[in-house]
Motif scaffolding. Sequence first.
Motif, PDB file in Angstrom:
ATOM      1  N   TYR A 238       0.829  -1.326  -0.015  1.00 21.10           N
ATOM      2  CA  TYR A 238      -0.040   0.022   0.048  1.00 21.10           C
ATOM      3  C   TYR A 238       0.757   1.325   0.099  1.00 21.10           C
ATOM      4  O   TYR A 238       0.648   2.116  -0.954  1.00 21.10           O
ATOM      5  CB  TYR A 238      -0.919  -0.092   1.315  1.00 21.10           C
TER       6      TYR A 238
ATOM      7  N   THR B 296      -2.426   3.167   5.939  1.00 27.64           N
ATOM      8  CA  THR B 296      -3.347   1.945   5.655  1.00 27.64           C
ATOM      9  C   THR B 296      -4.588   2.623   4.924  1.00 27.64           C
ATOM     10  O   THR B 296      -4.855   4.001   5.193  1.00 27.64           O
ATOM     11  CB  THR B 296      -3.547   1.238   6.866  1.00 27.64           C
ATOM     12  N   PRO B 297      -5.250   2.047   4.101  1.00 28.06           N
ATOM     13  CA  PRO B 297      -6.388   2.347   3.490  1.00 28.06           C
ATOM     14  C   PRO B 297      -7.512   2.973   4.463  1.00 28.06           C
ATOM     15  O   PRO B 297      -8.203   4.097   4.382  1.00 28.06           O
ATOM     16  CB  PRO B 297      -7.106   1.339   2.600  1.00 28.06           C
ATOM     17  N   GLN B 298      -7.596   2.377   5.633  1.00 33.67           N
ATOM     18  CA  GLN B 298      -8.482   2.631   6.670  1.00 33.67           C
ATOM     19  C   GLN B 298      -7.922   4.091   7.189  1.00 33.67           C
ATOM     20  O   GLN B 298      -9.013   4.919   7.516  1.00 33.67           O
ATOM     21  CB  GLN B 298      -8.385   1.614   7.949  1.00 33.67           C
TER      22      GLN B 298
ATOM     23  N   MET C  11      -6.245   6.328   5.941  1.00 39.77           N
ATOM     24  CA  MET C  11      -6.306   7.349   4.666  1.00 39.77           C
ATOM     25  C   MET C  11      -7.425   8.035   4.533  1.00 39.77           C
ATOM     26  O   MET C  11      -7.760   8.985   4.211  1.00 39.77           O
ATOM     27  CB  MET C  11      -5.773   6.756   3.404  1.00 39.77           C
ATOM     28  N   ILE C  12      -8.482   7.102   4.447  1.00 48.07           N
ATOM     29  CA  ILE C  12     -10.027   7.575   4.483  1.00 48.07           C
ATOM     30  C   ILE C  12     -10.541   8.251   5.649  1.00 48.07           C
ATOM     31  O   ILE C  12     -11.511   9.047   5.712  1.00 48.07           O
ATOM     32  CB  ILE C  12     -10.890   6.462   3.950  1.00 48.07           C
TER      33      ILE C  12
ATOM     34  N   TRP D 140      -7.081   9.343  -1.998  1.00 49.41           N
ATOM     35  CA  TRP D 140      -8.538   9.055  -0.965  1.00 49.41           C
ATOM     36  C   TRP D 140      -9.338   8.205  -1.892  1.00 49.41           C
ATOM     37  O   TRP D 140      -9.921   7.202  -1.152  1.00 49.41           O
ATOM     38  CB  TRP D 140      -9.159  10.391  -0.762  1.00 49.41           C
TER      39      TRP D 140
ATOM     40  N   SER E 165      -8.287   4.536  -1.888  1.00 51.79           N
ATOM     41  CA  SER E 165      -8.356   3.918  -0.526  1.00 51.79           C
ATOM     42  C   SER E 165      -9.475   3.169  -0.097  1.00 51.79           C
ATOM     43  O   SER E 165      -9.885   2.276   0.201  1.00 51.79           O
ATOM     44  CB  SER E 165      -7.935   4.949   0.639  1.00 51.79           C
ATOM     45  N   HIS E 166     -10.641   3.978  -0.695  1.00 52.40           N
ATOM     46  CA  HIS E 166     -12.188   3.584  -0.448  1.00 52.40           C
ATOM     47  C   HIS E 166     -12.126   2.411  -1.156  1.00 52.40           C
ATOM     48  O   HIS E 166     -12.753   1.455  -0.810  1.00 52.40           O
ATOM     49  CB  HIS E 166     -13.068   5.072  -1.019  1.00 52.40           C
TER      50      HIS E 166
ATOM     51  N   LEU F  26     -10.183   0.217  -2.314  1.00 48.96           N
ATOM     52  CA  LEU F  26      -9.365  -1.052  -1.722  1.00 48.96           C
ATOM     53  C   LEU F  26     -10.285  -1.701  -0.614  1.00 48.96           C
ATOM     54  O   LEU F  26     -10.167  -2.823  -0.436  1.00 48.96           O
ATOM     55  CB  LEU F  26      -7.998  -0.601  -1.260  1.00 48.96           C
ATOM     56  N   LEU F  27     -10.511  -0.749   0.243  1.00 48.09           N
ATOM     57  CA  LEU F  27     -11.571  -1.214   1.544  1.00 48.09           C
ATOM     58  C   LEU F  27     -13.114  -1.905   0.965  1.00 48.09           C
ATOM     59  O   LEU F  27     -13.309  -2.879   1.352  1.00 48.09           O
ATOM     60  CB  LEU F  27     -12.039  -0.077   2.330  1.00 48.09           C
TER      61      LEU F  27
ATOM     62  N   GLY G 221      -9.441  -4.256   1.688  1.00 44.52           N
ATOM     63  CA  GLY G 221      -8.297  -3.367   2.167  1.00 44.52           C
ATOM     64  C   GLY G 221      -6.695  -3.669   1.874  1.00 44.52           C
ATOM     65  O   GLY G 221      -5.834  -3.103   2.212  1.00 44.52           O
TER      66      GLY G 221
END
Length: 205
Positions: free
Chosen positions: A31, A61-63, A65-66, A91, A94-95, A97-98, A103
Amino acid sequence: MRKQERARFVMAKLEELYPEVPIPLDHQDPYTLLIAVLLSAQCTDVRVNKVTPHLFAKADTPQKMIGISPEAIREIIRPCGLSERKAQAIWDLSHILLDKHGGRVPQSFEDLEALPGVGHKTASVVMAQAFGVPAFPVDTHIHRLANRWKLTQSKSVTKTEKDLKQVFPRDRWNRLHLQIIFFGREYCPARGHAPDACPICSVIA
């Protein structure tokens, strides 16, 4: 020299000069590598490596980042240029990916290239450097050297990538990508290039 002879000479010389090829962009996982490569568009690796510690301290992490706004991301990455577009892409991806990938950074060209701000070159770098999949990312520097060394006569990076993949063994693509970048910076720049002093151009150009 014929093209294949030039390719063999290039491989041997690059291996001699760069037996170790560290990844230029600092990262901890797929990531953070993806974000660093995205930021490197039209920006130097040195500058990216100065910016990413500040960004990853807030969100690595994506979590996370958002959890910060695109505006906050933009303020941190402003020195990398194109900050508004890059911040929104970071941004948004990252959404995705989740929502779509649990993720995790996907391990396919198709899924990577479907992410905002991720083109073929960025996807190729991530596939090669994060997952070890043979790829030959071609940026403007590799494109320039490939033409300079007569390994291609193409004006497009897409055709240059195809030509380099044909002339070099698949198991060397990932190393060669980095070796050519290091060589271009040290010996074969776009401006102020002295062919007679270049360890490769002085022999095959």
